[in-house]
Design a protein around this motif. Structure first.
Motif, PDB file in Angstrom:
ATOM      1  N   LEU A 181       0.840  -1.076   0.009  1.00 54.98           N
ATOM      2  CA  LEU A 181       0.072  -0.037  -0.036  1.00 54.98           C
ATOM      3  C   LEU A 181       0.762   1.223   0.139  1.00 54.98           C
ATOM      4  O   LEU A 181       1.880   1.148   0.560  1.00 54.98           O
ATOM      5  CB  LEU A 181      -0.891   0.138   1.224  1.00 54.98           C
ATOM      6  CG  LEU A 181      -1.925  -1.196   1.427  1.00 54.98           C
ATOM      7  CD1 LEU A 181      -2.666  -0.931   2.853  1.00 54.98           C
ATOM      8  CD2 LEU A 181      -2.852  -0.977   0.220  1.00 54.98           C
ATOM      9  N   VAL A 182       0.374   2.215  -0.618  1.00 60.08           N
ATOM     10  CA  VAL A 182       0.877   3.562  -0.541  1.00 60.08           C
ATOM     11  C   VAL A 182      -0.036   4.489   0.273  1.00 60.08           C
ATOM     12  O   VAL A 182      -1.262   4.654   0.154  1.00 60.08           O
ATOM     13  CB  VAL A 182       1.271   4.224  -2.058  1.00 60.08           C
ATOM     14  CG1 VAL A 182       1.586   5.825  -1.726  1.00 60.08           C
ATOM     15  CG2 VAL A 182       2.192   3.254  -2.728  1.00 60.08           C
ATOM     16  N   SER A 183       0.557   4.982   1.422  1.00 61.63           N
ATOM     17  CA  SER A 183      -0.196   5.955   2.390  1.00 61.63           C
ATOM     18  C   SER A 183       0.038   7.387   2.164  1.00 61.63           C
ATOM     19  O   SER A 183       1.299   7.753   2.088  1.00 61.63           O
ATOM     20  CB  SER A 183       0.275   5.768   3.816  1.00 61.63           C
ATOM     21  OG  SER A 183      -0.488   6.563   4.646  1.00 61.63           O
ATOM     22  N   THR A 239       2.914  10.684  -5.075  1.00 61.06           N
ATOM     23  CA  THR A 239       2.199   9.411  -4.850  1.00 61.06           C
ATOM     24  C   THR A 239       2.184   8.377  -6.023  1.00 61.06           C
ATOM     25  O   THR A 239       2.575   7.250  -5.710  1.00 61.06           O
ATOM     26  CB  THR A 239       0.953   9.667  -4.278  1.00 61.06           C
ATOM     27  OG1 THR A 239       0.804  10.418  -3.207  1.00 61.06           O
ATOM     28  CG2 THR A 239      -0.029   8.498  -3.967  1.00 61.06           C
ATOM     29  N   ALA A 240       1.929   8.951  -7.111  1.00 68.27           N
ATOM     30  CA  ALA A 240       1.793   8.103  -8.377  1.00 68.27           C
ATOM     31  C   ALA A 240       3.271   7.479  -8.689  1.00 68.27           C
ATOM     32  O   ALA A 240       3.188   6.321  -9.111  1.00 68.27           O
ATOM     33  CB  ALA A 240       1.555   8.964  -9.604  1.00 68.27           C
ATOM     34  N   ARG A 241       4.271   8.134  -8.366  1.00 67.75           N
ATOM     35  CA  ARG A 241       5.613   7.713  -8.616  1.00 67.75           C
ATOM     36  C   ARG A 241       5.876   6.461  -7.742  1.00 67.75           C
ATOM     37  O   ARG A 241       6.589   5.388  -8.266  1.00 67.75           O
ATOM     38  CB  ARG A 241       6.736   8.641  -8.534  1.00 67.75           C
ATOM     39  CG  ARG A 241       6.630   9.726  -9.829  1.00 67.75           C
ATOM     40  CD  ARG A 241       7.920  10.544  -9.698  1.00 67.75           C
ATOM     41  NE  ARG A 241       7.770  11.763 -10.760  1.00 67.75           N
ATOM     42  CZ  ARG A 241       7.338  12.973 -10.454  1.00 67.75           C
ATOM     43  NH1 ARG A 241       7.236  13.273  -9.122  1.00 67.75           N
ATOM     44  NH2 ARG A 241       7.476  13.681 -11.468  1.00 67.75           N
ATOM     45  N   ALA A 242       5.505   6.936  -6.489  1.00 67.79           N
ATOM     46  CA  ALA A 242       5.817   5.607  -5.560  1.00 67.79           C
ATOM     47  C   ALA A 242       4.837   4.424  -6.076  1.00 67.79           C
ATOM     48  O   ALA A 242       5.453   3.282  -5.919  1.00 67.79           O
ATOM     49  CB  ALA A 242       5.306   5.960  -4.163  1.00 67.79           C
ATOM     50  N   CYS A 243       3.937   4.453  -6.353  1.00 66.76           N
ATOM     51  CA  CYS A 243       2.813   3.145  -6.896  1.00 66.76           C
ATOM     52  C   CYS A 243       3.465   2.617  -8.044  1.00 66.76           C
ATOM     53  O   CYS A 243       3.481   1.463  -8.163  1.00 66.76           O
ATOM     54  CB  CYS A 243       1.544   3.959  -7.306  1.00 66.76           C
ATOM     55  SG  CYS A 243       0.599   4.549  -5.935  1.00 66.76           S
ATOM     56  N   VAL A 300       4.007   2.159   2.521  1.00 68.78           N
ATOM     57  CA  VAL A 300       5.018   3.097   1.974  1.00 68.78           C
ATOM     58  C   VAL A 300       4.347   4.432   2.011  1.00 68.78           C
ATOM     59  O   VAL A 300       3.326   4.677   1.433  1.00 68.78           O
ATOM     60  CB  VAL A 300       5.386   3.018   0.598  1.00 68.78           C
ATOM     61  CG1 VAL A 300       6.534   3.971   0.133  1.00 68.78           C
ATOM     62  CG2 VAL A 300       6.246   1.548   0.571  1.00 68.78           C
ATOM     63  N   HIS A 301       4.967   5.155   3.002  1.00 67.86           N
ATOM     64  CA  HIS A 301       4.221   6.728   3.285  1.00 67.86           C
ATOM     65  C   HIS A 301       4.846   7.656   2.479  1.00 67.86           C
ATOM     66  O   HIS A 301       6.132   7.703   2.169  1.00 67.86           O
ATOM     67  CB  HIS A 301       4.765   6.987   4.731  1.00 67.86           C
ATOM     68  CG  HIS A 301       3.735   6.285   5.851  1.00 67.86           C
ATOM     69  ND1 HIS A 301       4.337   5.362   6.116  1.00 67.86           N
ATOM     70  CD2 HIS A 301       2.855   6.536   6.352  1.00 67.86           C
ATOM     71  CE1 HIS A 301       3.399   4.750   6.986  1.00 67.86           C
ATOM     72  NE2 HIS A 301       2.465   5.689   7.349  1.00 67.86           N
ATOM     73  N   VAL A 302       3.799   8.292   1.616  1.00 71.30           N
ATOM     74  CA  VAL A 302       4.192   9.470   0.726  1.00 71.30           C
ATOM     75  C   VAL A 302       3.538  10.408   1.263  1.00 71.30           C
ATOM     76  O   VAL A 302       2.229  10.925   0.771  1.00 71.30           O
ATOM     77  CB  VAL A 302       3.957   9.094  -0.753  1.00 71.30           C
ATOM     78  CG1 VAL A 302       4.165  10.172  -1.502  1.00 71.30           C
ATOM     79  CG2 VAL A 302       4.588   7.854  -1.019  1.00 71.30           C
ATOM     80  N   ASP A 303       4.076  11.049   2.351  1.00 67.51           N
ATOM     81  CA  ASP A 303       3.226  12.306   3.164  1.00 67.51           C
ATOM     82  C   ASP A 303       4.137  13.480   3.591  1.00 67.51           C
ATOM     83  O   ASP A 303       3.740  13.960   4.509  1.00 67.51           O
ATOM     84  CB  ASP A 303       2.460  11.838   4.245  1.00 67.51           C
ATOM     85  CG  ASP A 303       3.287  11.098   5.218  1.00 67.51           C
ATOM     86  OD1 ASP A 303       4.618  10.736   5.017  1.00 67.51           O
ATOM     87  OD2 ASP A 303       2.800  10.831   6.379  1.00 67.51           O
TER      88      ASP A 303
END
Length: 255
Positions: free
Chosen positions: A184-186, A224-228, A244-247
């Protein structure tokens, strides 16, 4: 130079507008060489129109993640456009208005069950429906919002996201033997159509740019999109069951 997702076949759910996180994932995935099959629900003409704004045309299938018939036929419908898939983006969540906005103590089970069905159980349901299309090396990525805290007005959606994060760990356990990763991406609060539907959410969103060590841009969907896309690629071959936190680092610091 080949892109990060060159040759990958991805199933992307959750596109509604160009501000949707799923749209940014789809756009960047195509820029990185992926071929896409998209799904939409309800406003199909809108989804199809938005899909035409991507760099390359992509087929759009109707998918209600709470409809058993839609899920049962998904693999066959995807095969009309691709002989298999290498990754899935789960970007689906919904809760009735009565389950949000400070109404936690008075929310009826019918509204809670809707939130959990769409936002939690659908992660397992989508993964199971896509499993016949996927082989070893596949990746399933979902979107969450930090469920370790009780956020103002997020209420039963927060509970549903906590369930999603737990479901991700179980899905990782059961799909690991198939060679499929589940992560998951948070994301931090992003100004999407879904975010605008949460009454009063701007109250806790305002603190983000000041408290996040890296700062935060409410309109930045690309991070966020890049992390996904990274998780959908082959660059995390031994990572599963992770959030994975993107915050901007907000989750890591105190008040």
């Amino acid at each position: 130079m080949a892109g990060l997702l060159a040759g990958k076949r991805l199933l992307i759910t959750g596109i509604i507008t160009e501000q949707s996180l799923a749209f940014s994932v789809a756009r960047i995935a195509q820029e990185q060489g992926a071929r896409l099959v998209l799904t939409g629900f309800g406003r199909m003409s809108l989804v199809e129109r938005i899909a035409r704004r991507l760099p390359e045309p992509a087929p759009v299938l109707e998918l209600d993640v709470t409809d058993r018939a839609h899920l049962a036929s998904l693999a066959d419908r995807v095969r009309e456009h691709a002989d298999g898939i290498d990754g899935v983006l789960h970007a689906v969540a919904n809760a009735p208005a009565a389950a949000l906005g400070g109404n936690f103590l008075d929310t009826a089970w019918e509204d809670v069950s809707r939130a959990v069905h769409v936002s939690t159980y659908s992660y397992q349901a989508l993964a199971t429906a896509a499993l016949p299309l996927m082989g070893a090396g596949g990746s399933i990525v979902g979107l969450t919002f930090d469920a370790t805290r009780a956020w103002p007005v997020y209420d039963w959606m927060g509970v549903a996201k906590a369930g999603l994060e737990s479901a991700n760990r179980y899905l990782a356990r059961y799909l690991g033997p198939h060679g499929i990763r589940c992560n998951l991406v948070s994301a931090g609060p992003t100004r999407t159509l879904a975010a605008k539907s949460i009454p009063g959410a701007e109250g806790f969103e305002e603190a983000w740019p000041q408290r996040a060590p890296l700062g935060w841009d409410h309109y930045d969907a690309a991070s966020t999109a890049r992390a996904c896309c990274a998780l959908l690629s082959d660059w995390f071959p031994a990572t599963t069951g992770e959030v994975v936190h993107v915050d901007g680092g907000f989750h890591a610091v105190g008040a």
